[in-house]
Design an enzyme around this catalytic site. Structure first.
Site, PDB file in Angstrom:
ATOM      1  N   SER A 110       0.872  -1.354   0.155  1.00  7.72           N
ATOM      2  CA  SER A 110      -0.225   0.054  -0.346  1.00  7.72           C
ATOM      3  C   SER A 110       0.478   0.884  -0.011  1.00  7.72           C
ATOM      4  O   SER A 110       0.511   2.415  -0.791  1.00  7.72           O
ATOM      5  CB  SER A 110      -0.950   0.298   1.392  1.00  7.72           C
ATOM      6  OG  SER A 110      -0.350  -0.297   2.449  1.00  7.72           O
ATOM      7  N   HIS A 163      -5.421  -4.181  -1.611  1.00  3.06           N
ATOM      8  CA  HIS A 163      -5.087  -2.677  -2.671  1.00  3.06           C
ATOM      9  C   HIS A 163      -4.846  -4.052  -4.507  1.00  3.06           C
ATOM     10  O   HIS A 163      -5.124  -2.564  -5.754  1.00  3.06           O
ATOM     11  CB  HIS A 163      -3.987  -1.797  -2.656  1.00  3.06           C
ATOM     12  CG  HIS A 163      -4.282  -1.219  -1.977  1.00  3.06           C
ATOM     13  ND1 HIS A 163      -4.234   0.525  -2.288  1.00  3.06           N
ATOM     14  CD2 HIS A 163      -4.069  -0.674  -0.618  1.00  3.06           C
ATOM     15  CE1 HIS A 163      -4.926   1.757  -1.010  1.00  3.06           C
ATOM     16  NE2 HIS A 163      -3.895  -0.025  -0.210  1.00  3.06           N
ATOM     17  N   LYS A 222     -12.153  -0.456  -0.620  1.00  2.00           N
ATOM     18  CA  LYS A 222     -11.119   0.439  -1.527  1.00  2.00           C
ATOM     19  C   LYS A 222     -12.320   0.364  -2.581  1.00  2.00           C
ATOM     20  O   LYS A 222     -13.051   1.636  -2.296  1.00  2.00           O
ATOM     21  CB  LYS A 222     -10.017   0.144  -1.431  1.00  2.00           C
ATOM     22  CG  LYS A 222      -9.395  -0.007   0.198  1.00  2.00           C
ATOM     23  CD  LYS A 222      -7.830  -0.451   0.250  1.00  2.00           C
ATOM     24  CE  LYS A 222      -7.625   0.428   1.266  1.00  2.00           C
ATOM     25  NZ  LYS A 222      -6.542  -0.623   1.728  1.00  2.00           N
TER      26      LYS A 222
HETATM   27  C1  LIG Z   1      -6.207  -1.040   3.330  1.00  2.00           C
HETATM   28  C2  LIG Z   1      -5.546  -2.132   4.404  1.00  2.00           C
HETATM   29  C3  LIG Z   1      -6.061  -3.094   4.584  1.00  2.00           C
HETATM   30  C4  LIG Z   1      -7.666  -2.728   5.306  1.00  2.00           C
HETATM   31  O1  LIG Z   1      -8.752  -3.155   4.934  1.00  2.00           O
HETATM   32  P1  LIG Z   1      -9.947  -1.956   5.768  1.00  2.00           P
HETATM   33  O2  LIG Z   1     -11.460  -3.106   4.857  1.00  2.00           O
HETATM   34  O3  LIG Z   1      -9.728  -0.549   5.457  1.00  2.00           O
HETATM   35  O4  LIG Z   1     -10.013  -2.495   6.611  1.00  2.00           O
HETATM   36  C5  LIG Z   1      -5.932  -4.846   5.181  1.00  2.00           C
HETATM   37  N1  LIG Z   1      -4.365  -4.641   4.021  1.00  2.00           N
HETATM   38  C6  LIG Z   1      -4.114  -3.967   3.407  1.00  2.00           C
HETATM   39  C7  LIG Z   1      -3.441  -3.979   2.536  1.00  2.00           C
HETATM   40  C8  LIG Z   1      -4.715  -2.440   2.875  1.00  2.00           C
HETATM   41  O5  LIG Z   1      -4.227  -1.762   2.145  1.00  2.00           O
END
Ligand SMILES: *Cc1c(COP(=O)(O)O)cnc(C)c1O
Length: 404
Positions: free
Chosen positions: A187, A215, A246
């Site tokens: 990320s 992502h 996301k």
């Molecule tokens: C954003 C993210 C999460 C968490 O996801 P949410 O649904 O926002 O809790 C987990 N792993 C990675 C790699 C992320 O970028």
């Protein structure tokens, strides 16, 4: 009751905040006043938004809005209980079946967030006699899950297959189970995990293979099926995690795998057992989102077209967008590396004043000396918006001496 003044037992927090302020890395929350969109209003200022994970513009898609409203009218606003008590609604099951079909796996379970999916799953499948072999840059929710499991954590250098193998080999004679785990897309740098090589290692050493595709969901693979599809690794990954927060545009996380893995998580994953399930509106929104992924693939095409344009132009301006001191991005996440934390935060603030929102990210979220402003493309950004953002980046970059 005594009324004598009591010393504040939390005053050490104030001291720590003051330390952040003196380092220049303290931040205030920016408040969005309208919709999550490519151009929107934060703190009363109109800005081009380069900070959101709304890759496909689904947060405001008419079909998703309508699905949420209809589910609310039909089923109300809440589920009323945790899944195992009385909070499993038909619409939750429908969503899980839909995701399982989309990902071509036996079964799926949805959690309240991607964070809960990772932390709840890793801590449920491993115990204290086990080992987790984890990429150095894996997401915090994986690390927290590993800590909760009390398994021994062996970190391998970022995307370093030889080091991952060394770590696996170092415990191959130990009786515990081994879990090899990577983010699909990282990320902070936007690079992609070396999935085929890791799957080879998992098979060679008899490890469980797990991928966190937060992502990559909606971004990579056919219709956004993720990195397993992108690399044609179907059947080689035991536990696939994705997010609904996301590209999918709503909220939640999911785990895909065998029917027994999912059944086991029903019985042992603590966020599933001890935290209330999604409101029906969220489940309905996500169902509609997976339909949109299948019906409107042009959104993903546009996302990648914008991504290619953006990376090329940022490079031409002369910014360090990774590849030298940090991994090179291969996805819609493009970091502009500055190195120094305070300077990065200043760059982000100046960009905001000029009408561009790009998040400044410093230690401890990224290693010391690798601070960056992270930019994220979406399918909704217009050519005009991108040109304007580039002008602002160039102007501020020159003013601050980041660009020659
Ligand atoms: C954003 C993210 C999460 C968490 O996801 P949410 O649904 O926002 O809790 C987990 N792993 C990675 C790699 C992320 O970028």
């Amino acid at each position: 009751m005594p009324t004598a003044t009591r010393t504040n037992p939390l005053s050490y927090l104030t001291d720590q905040l003051n330390e952040l302020k003196s380092k220049g890395t303290h931040f205030k929350l920016r408040v969005l006043e309208d919709e999550q969109a490519p151009e929107c209003t934060f703190d009363g200022k109109r800005v081009i938004n380069l900070a959101s994970n709304n890759y496909l513009g689904l947060t405001t898609h008419p079909k998703l809005r309508e699905a949420a409203l209809e589910a609310t009218r039909k089923y109300g606003v809440g589920s009323g209980a945790v899944r195992t008590i009385a909070g499993t609604m038909k619409i939750h099951m429908e969503l899980e079946e839909k995701i399982a079909r989309f990902k071509n796996v036996e079964a799926c379970v949805v959690f309240q967030s991607g964070f809960a999916a990772n932390a709840g799953t890793v801590s449920a499948v491993l115990g204290k006699e086990d080992f987790i072999i984890s990429d150095q840059l894996n997401h915090a929710s994986i690390i927290d899950g590993a800590r909760l499991s009390r398994a021994k954590i062996l970190v391998f250098n970022h995307k370093d297959l030889a080091h991952a193998e060394q770590q696996l080999a170092s415990v191959q004679d130990q009786p515990g189970r081994k879990l090899l785990i990577t983010d699909g897309v990282f990320s902070m740098d936007g690079d992609i995990g070396p999935l085929p090589g890791l799957c080879d290692l998992a098979e060679k050493y008899g490890a469980i293979m797990m991928v966190d595709d937060a992502h990559a969901s909606g971004v990579l693979g056919r219709n956004g099926r993720g990195t397993i599809d992108h690399f044609h690794q179907h059947g080689r990954v035991d536990i696939q995690v994705g997010t609904l927060s996301k590209a999918i545009g709503a909220l939640g996380g999911y785990v895909c795998g065998t029917r027994d893995l999912i059944d086991y998580l029903y019985h042992r994953a603590r966020p599933f057992l001890f935290s209330t399930s999604h409101p029906p509106s969220v489940a309905a929104t996500c169902i509609a989102a997976f339909d949109v992924l299948e019906q409107e693939p042009e959104r993903i095409d546009k996302l990648w077209e914008n991504t290619r344009f953006w990376k090329k132009e940022l490079g031409l301006l002369g910014f360090d967008i990774g590849g030298k001191t940090t991994p090179a991005s291969e996805t819609p996440i493009t970091p502009i590396i500055l190195g120094d934390g305070a300077r990065t935060m200043e760059f982000s603030r100046e960009l905001f004043q000029e009408g561009v929102l790009g998040t400044g990210i410093a230690f401890p979220t990224v290693p010391e000396g690798k601070a960056r402003v992270r930019t994220i493309m979406t399918s909704g950004h217009t050519q005009q918006e991108l040109q304007r953002a580039l002008e602002v980046l160039q102007k501020v970059g020159k003013q601050m001496g980041i660009l020659g």
